[in-house]
Design a protein around this motif. Structure first.
Motif, PDB file in Angstrom:
ATOM      1  N   THR A  84      25.675  28.336 -94.036  1.00  0.00           N
ATOM      2  CA  THR A  84      24.485  28.735 -94.790  1.00  0.00           C
ATOM      3  C   THR A  84      23.207  28.112 -94.230  1.00  0.00           C
ATOM      4  OG1 THR A  84      24.908  26.953 -96.372  1.00  0.00           O
ATOM      5  CG2 THR A  84      25.754  29.134 -96.918  1.00  0.00           C
ATOM      6  N   LEU A  85      23.366  27.177 -93.307  1.00  0.00           N
ATOM      7  CA  LEU A  85      22.212  26.581 -92.633  1.00  0.00           C
ATOM      8  C   LEU A  85      22.486  26.634 -91.138  1.00  0.00           C
ATOM      9  CD1 LEU A  85      19.523  25.082 -92.571  1.00  0.00           C
ATOM     10  CD2 LEU A  85      20.762  22.942 -92.934  1.00  0.00           C
ATOM     11  N   ASN A  86      21.765  27.500 -90.436  1.00  0.00           N
ATOM     12  CA  ASN A  86      21.979  27.702 -89.007  1.00  0.00           C
ATOM     13  C   ASN A  86      20.737  27.312 -88.224  1.00  0.00           C
ATOM     14  OD1 ASN A  86      24.575  28.868 -89.473  1.00  0.00           O
ATOM     15  ND2 ASN A  86      23.602  30.834 -89.935  1.00  0.00           N
ATOM     16  N   VAL A  87      20.931  26.553 -87.156  1.00  0.00           N
ATOM     17  CA  VAL A  87      19.832  26.138 -86.284  1.00  0.00           C
ATOM     18  C   VAL A  87      20.316  26.170 -84.840  1.00  0.00           C
ATOM     19  CG1 VAL A  87      18.727  24.649 -88.009  1.00  0.00           C
ATOM     20  CG2 VAL A  87      20.466  23.686 -86.481  1.00  0.00           C
ATOM     21  N   PRO A  88      19.413  26.345 -83.875  1.00  0.00           N
ATOM     22  CA  PRO A  88      19.818  26.221 -82.473  1.00  0.00           C
ATOM     23  C   PRO A  88      20.133  24.761 -82.144  1.00  0.00           C
ATOM     24  CG  PRO A  88      17.445  26.480 -82.638  1.00  0.00           C
ATOM     25  CD  PRO A  88      17.990  26.662 -84.023  1.00  0.00           C
ATOM     26  N   GLN A  89      21.124  24.564 -81.299  1.00  0.00           N
ATOM     27  CA  GLN A  89      21.503  23.185 -80.975  1.00  0.00           C
ATOM     28  C   GLN A  89      20.441  22.489 -80.140  1.00  0.00           C
ATOM     29  OE1 GLN A  89      25.197  22.714 -78.750  1.00  0.00           O
ATOM     30  NE2 GLN A  89      25.625  20.808 -79.810  1.00  0.00           N
ATOM     31  N   ASN A 128       9.467  27.530 -72.480  1.00  0.00           N
ATOM     32  CA  ASN A 128      10.072  27.372 -73.800  1.00  0.00           C
ATOM     33  C   ASN A 128      11.457  28.011 -73.795  1.00  0.00           C
ATOM     34  OD1 ASN A 128       8.052  26.276 -75.994  1.00  0.00           O
ATOM     35  ND2 ASN A 128       6.842  27.645 -74.688  1.00  0.00           N
ATOM     36  N   TYR A 129      12.397  27.352 -74.514  1.00  0.00           N
ATOM     37  CA  TYR A 129      13.772  27.853 -74.528  1.00  0.00           C
ATOM     38  C   TYR A 129      14.501  27.276 -75.735  1.00  0.00           C
ATOM     39  CZ  TYR A 129      18.549  28.802 -72.857  1.00  0.00           C
ATOM     40  OH  TYR A 129      19.840  29.248 -72.731  1.00  0.00           O
ATOM     41  N   PHE A 130      15.390  28.088 -76.324  1.00  0.00           N
ATOM     42  CA  PHE A 130      16.298  27.574 -77.351  1.00  0.00           C
ATOM     43  C   PHE A 130      17.645  28.260 -77.187  1.00  0.00           C
ATOM     44  CE2 PHE A 130      14.100  31.183 -79.228  1.00  0.00           C
ATOM     45  CZ  PHE A 130      15.092  31.886 -79.914  1.00  0.00           C
ATOM     46  N   THR A 131      18.709  27.525 -77.490  1.00  0.00           N
ATOM     47  CA  THR A 131      20.053  28.047 -77.313  1.00  0.00           C
ATOM     48  C   THR A 131      20.349  29.127 -78.356  1.00  0.00           C
ATOM     49  OG1 THR A 131      20.851  26.181 -78.635  1.00  0.00           O
ATOM     50  CG2 THR A 131      20.983  25.959 -76.248  1.00  0.00           C
ATOM     51  N   ALA A 132      21.291  29.996 -78.016  1.00  0.00           N
ATOM     52  CA  ALA A 132      21.625  31.119 -78.894  1.00  0.00           C
ATOM     53  C   ALA A 132      22.248  30.614 -80.191  1.00  0.00           C
ATOM     54  CB  ALA A 132      22.578  32.070 -78.179  1.00  0.00           C
ATOM     55  N   TYR A 133      21.887  31.275 -81.293  1.00  0.00           N
ATOM     56  CA  TYR A 133      22.435  30.896 -82.597  1.00  0.00           C
ATOM     57  C   TYR A 133      22.229  32.039 -83.574  1.00  0.00           C
ATOM     58  CZ  TYR A 133      17.856  30.117 -84.822  1.00  0.00           C
ATOM     59  OH  TYR A 133      16.609  30.278 -85.383  1.00  0.00           O
ATOM     60  N   TYR A 134      22.883  31.938 -84.733  1.00  0.00           N
ATOM     61  CA  TYR A 134      22.741  32.958 -85.771  1.00  0.00           C
ATOM     62  C   TYR A 134      21.440  32.714 -86.544  1.00  0.00           C
ATOM     63  CZ  TYR A 134      27.602  34.262 -84.869  1.00  0.00           C
ATOM     64  OH  TYR A 134      28.764  34.681 -84.275  1.00  0.00           O
ATOM     65  N   ALA A 135      20.366  33.230 -85.994  1.00  0.00           N
ATOM     66  CA  ALA A 135      19.051  32.995 -86.593  1.00  0.00           C
ATOM     67  C   ALA A 135      18.923  33.744 -87.903  1.00  0.00           C
ATOM     68  CB  ALA A 135      17.957  33.439 -85.631  1.00  0.00           C
ATOM     69  N   ASN A 136      18.165  33.162 -88.825  1.00  0.00           N
ATOM     70  CA  ASN A 136      17.864  33.853 -90.076  1.00  0.00           C
ATOM     71  C   ASN A 136      17.090  35.139 -89.795  1.00  0.00           C
ATOM     72  OD1 ASN A 136      19.078  31.792 -91.451  1.00  0.00           O
ATOM     73  ND2 ASN A 136      17.197  30.901 -92.243  1.00  0.00           N
ATOM     74  N   LYS A 172      23.670  36.852 -82.901  1.00  0.00           N
ATOM     75  CA  LYS A 172      22.943  35.710 -82.366  1.00  0.00           C
ATOM     76  C   LYS A 172      21.718  36.178 -81.594  1.00  0.00           C
ATOM     77  CE  LYS A 172      26.714  32.365 -81.819  1.00  0.00           C
ATOM     78  NZ  LYS A 172      27.425  31.468 -80.864  1.00  0.00           N
ATOM     79  N   ILE A 173      20.673  35.349 -81.619  1.00  0.00           N
ATOM     80  CA  ILE A 173      19.514  35.542 -80.757  1.00  0.00           C
ATOM     81  C   ILE A 173      19.269  34.229 -80.015  1.00  0.00           C
ATOM     82  CG2 ILE A 173      18.504  37.195 -82.374  1.00  0.00           C
ATOM     83  CD1 ILE A 173      16.352  35.007 -82.962  1.00  0.00           C
ATOM     84  N   GLY A 174      18.438  34.299 -78.987  1.00  0.00           N
ATOM     85  CA  GLY A 174      18.098  33.094 -78.235  1.00  0.00           C
ATOM     86  C   GLY A 174      18.648  33.145 -76.827  1.00  0.00           C
ATOM     87  N   SER A 210      12.642  37.507 -82.162  1.00  0.00           N
ATOM     88  CA  SER A 210      12.233  36.462 -83.101  1.00  0.00           C
ATOM     89  C   SER A 210      13.152  36.407 -84.307  1.00  0.00           C
ATOM     90  CB  SER A 210      10.786  36.693 -83.555  1.00  0.00           C
ATOM     91  OG  SER A 210       9.901  36.630 -82.464  1.00  0.00           O
ATOM     92  N   ALA A 211      13.804  37.520 -84.591  1.00  0.00           N
ATOM     93  CA  ALA A 211      14.836  37.652 -85.621  1.00  0.00           C
ATOM     94  C   ALA A 211      15.746  38.776 -85.129  1.00  0.00           C
ATOM     95  CB  ALA A 211      14.229  37.968 -86.991  1.00  0.00           C
ATOM     96  N   PRO A 212      16.937  38.947 -85.707  1.00  0.00           N
ATOM     97  CA  PRO A 212      17.912  39.868 -85.111  1.00  0.00           C
ATOM     98  C   PRO A 212      17.417  41.262 -84.765  1.00  0.00           C
ATOM     99  CG  PRO A 212      19.004  38.529 -86.734  1.00  0.00           C
ATOM    100  CD  PRO A 212      17.554  38.130 -86.782  1.00  0.00           C
ATOM    101  N   ASN A 213      16.497  41.850 -85.488  1.00  0.00           N
ATOM    102  CA  ASN A 213      15.988  43.168 -85.075  1.00  0.00           C
ATOM    103  C   ASN A 213      14.454  43.183 -84.993  1.00  0.00           C
ATOM    104  OD1 ASN A 213      15.838  43.070 -87.967  1.00  0.00           O
ATOM    105  ND2 ASN A 213      15.444  45.269 -87.966  1.00  0.00           N
TER     106      ASN A 213
END
Length: 625
Positions: A510-515, A542-550, A566-568, A604-607
């Protein structure tokens, strides 16, 4: 967060001066030091006007006028931001209105600054936007007397954007005044803020596969199909704020000081859609016009006492009254009330604050607790230790017990599935934070324990069908983050690095963040034209690892949890060249110039796509009279 605002700012601008005409003799010029142009916050932190050009000024040259590391902007300026760095999510003691996705550009009471200047000062910010518009922030402040200051400012934005139904239009008006008596027994800071944030909401693109190919004609973004063609959201608010204090005895340094703070704010959030969308499910009518209203009245009175040997102590009592309401009631098929029209409540709290100053450290303890029926409390302890100018440390612990934001508890809509009345437990947060600013590296480490965490989730698990509702996680969530930053300089080159590591122990996802989140800037600085101009140019990565973004739900103005896509893991390169001439700073930037070279899988978000390559320019110009 700065460990020592005053020393940090003065080190940045200690060589700047401002020309001021003395009488009518233009050859006789008096140059007051820049540190006379003071900026205050409600927390009594003092900084000074900074007219230098640095890599930090490049990071702050945006709509929010602050470093947005950890925030991922949407395609159009002034829309919203996805939060990559969870520690940026602030939680107050009292419940807020909610609709947090629309509040990034909304200035809260603590965001307003107050001023004291020896001469009139103006600040002009201008920046181009995505399509047919501009972003402007104009500010003027003047001291009519040494102890009386006024300031007026307006930030306006209009940008059509690259996609269908994606216009952003906002205005932030601020008026402030500061006053103190000549003997400084009485001080006053007050402001009025009137703000409106309007966005056309397209719901994101329908077919992401077409976007990722980006072949003609779909490389022209206005040809991409979006979910909504006529949806609009509007957040609007007006606030009157006063903070003042009175010292009982001007002769005695240990005198009692009486405090009072007043805050009255009215806000509403409106979502309008003339043609209903099956994406949100069934509706009560052929069109939707949801308007949520919020009135807030806050008063705080206190008394403080300062001693020479034992520090400062104060006690306070506050009254927090709010009315969150709609102009309708939802009934079930039997005629019983299913969803009421309002939440009215009043919370009274008492508390105390103690500050002790040592030779090289400062300790502070703040405690507040509700004396009415609501179980609301806050305990915050802070220790600042300064070994010398090169080594400064801060440790902070906070324990919060807070009520849910009001849109978790009550919401009404023209869409059937978006009506609810809930009773959630209080959210609990225990947070430990350590900051270390050294000449070798700057560190910010946090460990947070969350209980009864509240979140929005899509019960259909289908991005094409949004039935988003609030939920509460009964399990414990732990969040750990370490952020390290350092600006390394060699000759005329600089390498500024910021790296963030995050880890969440969260079985329910329920709380997802890029590592990992990183920003690395390689830049070159030089004086040119016989030192009449200072330039700085370089590349930002700028870069962030893939994750299940809100994902984002425009109907609610909130982000919701999703664990389907996932995005990123896409690089973002920007090239910039900036210049400073006197008090004018010029900015030119090629944003995301690698977009066509590294693939169109950036979101920036899944779609909701991130920004394509664009060249933007602007200026920040200070004028002194």
């Amino acid at each position: 967060m700065q460990l020592n605002n005053s020393s940090t700012s003065s080190n940045l601008i200690q060589n700047d001066t401002v020309g001021v005409f003395k009488g009518r003799d233009v050859n006789n010029i008096e140059k007051p030091p820049i540190d006379l142009y003071k900026i205050f916050t409600l927390q009594k932190d003092t900084t000074y006007l900074d007219t230098t050009l640095s890599i930090q000024k490049e990071y702050k040259f945006n709509l929010l006028r602050k470093d947005i590391f950890g925030l991922l902007p949407f395609a159009n300026e002034g829309h919203t931001y996805n939060t990559l760095q969870y520690s940026l999510v602030e939680k107050g003691v009292m419940p807020n209105m909610g609709f947090t996705g629309k509040h990034f550009n909304y200035l809260e009471a603590n965001d307003i600054k107050y001023y004291n200047v020896p001469t009139p000062l103006s600040d002009l910010y201008f920046k181009t936007v995505m399509e047919q518009g501009q972003s402007l922030d104009a500010f003027l402040t003047v001291n009519t007397k040494p102890n009386l200051n006024f300031s007026i400012a307006y930030k306006g934005l209009r940008s059509i954007g690259k996609y269908i139904n994606n216009i952003s239009s906002s205005g932030n008006f601020r008026f402030t005044t500061s006053y103190f008596t000549k003997d400084k027994r009485y001080t006053l800071n007050a402001h009025f803020a009137g703000q409106d944030i309007l966005n056309q909401e397209n719901g994101g693109i329908v077919d992401t596969a077409v976007f990722e190919l980006s072949e003609p004609p779909f490389n022209e973004r206005e040809r991409l199909d979006v979910y909504f063609n006529d949806a609009t959201s509007l957040l609007k608010g007006n606030r009157f704020f006063v903070d003042h204090s009175f010292k009982l005895n001007k002769e005695n340094p240990n005198s009692l000081i009486f405090y009072h703070q007043f805050n009255h704010e009215y806000k509403f959030f409106n979502f309008e859609q003339k043609t209903i969308s099956e994406r949100f499910g069934n509706s009560y009518s052929i069109g939707v016009n949801n308007k949520t209203r919020y009135n807030h009245l806050y008063n705080k009175i206190g008394v403080g006492f300062t001693t020479k040997n034992y520090g400062e102590m104060s006690f306070f009592i506050d009254d927090n009254a709010y009315n969150y309401f709609y102009k309708s009631i939802v009934f079930d098929s039997s005629g019983n009330t299913l969803v009421p029209n309002a939440i009215n409540d009043r919370i009274n709290s008492i508390g105390g604050n103690y500050t002790y100053f040592g030779s090289n450290f400062k300790a502070n303890l703040l405690i507040s607790n509700a004396i009415t029926s609501q179980a609301v409390s806050n305990i915050q302890a802070t220790i600042n230790y300064k070994l010398n100018e090169d080594y400064q440390f801060q440790f902070q612990y906070q324990k919060l017990n807070t009520l849910p934001n009001l849109n978790y508890t009550l919401y009404q809509s023209g869409y059937v599935d978006y009506n609810w009345s809930n009773h959630f437990n209080n959210e609990k947060r225990n947070q430990f934070q350590l900051l270390a600013n050294t000449k070798w590296i700057n560190l910010d480490a946090q460990f947070t324990i969350l209980n009864d965490y509240l979140y929005f989730d899509n019960v259909t698990n289908d991005i094409a069908k949004l039935t988003v509702k609030p939920f509460q996680n009964p399990n414990t969530i732990t969040f750990t983050s370490v952020k390290a930053s350092k600006d390394i300089k060699f000759w005329k080159f600089g390498l500024d690095n910021t790296v963030l590591y995050q880890n969440v122990v969260n079985a329910d996802n329920t709380l997802n963040v890029p590592q990992f989140v990183t920003r690395n800037s390689l830049y070159f600085s030089e004086h040119v034209f016989k030192k009449a101009m200072f330039i700085q140019t370089g590349v930002i990565f700028n870069y962030f690892t893939a994750y299940y973004a809100n994902d984002y739900n425009p109907l609610l103005g909130e982000f919701y949890v999703q664990n389907e896509r996932k995005i990123g893991a896409f690089p973002m390169f920007d090239f910039f060249i900036n210049a400073k001439v006197r008090q004018a700073r010029l900015f030119l930037k090629a944003e995301h110039f690698n977009s066509s070279m590294t693939g169109y899988n950036f979101y920036s978000a899944p779609n909701y796509p991130y920004r394509d390559f664009i060249v933007r320019f602007g200026i920040v110009w200070n004028f002194f009279s």
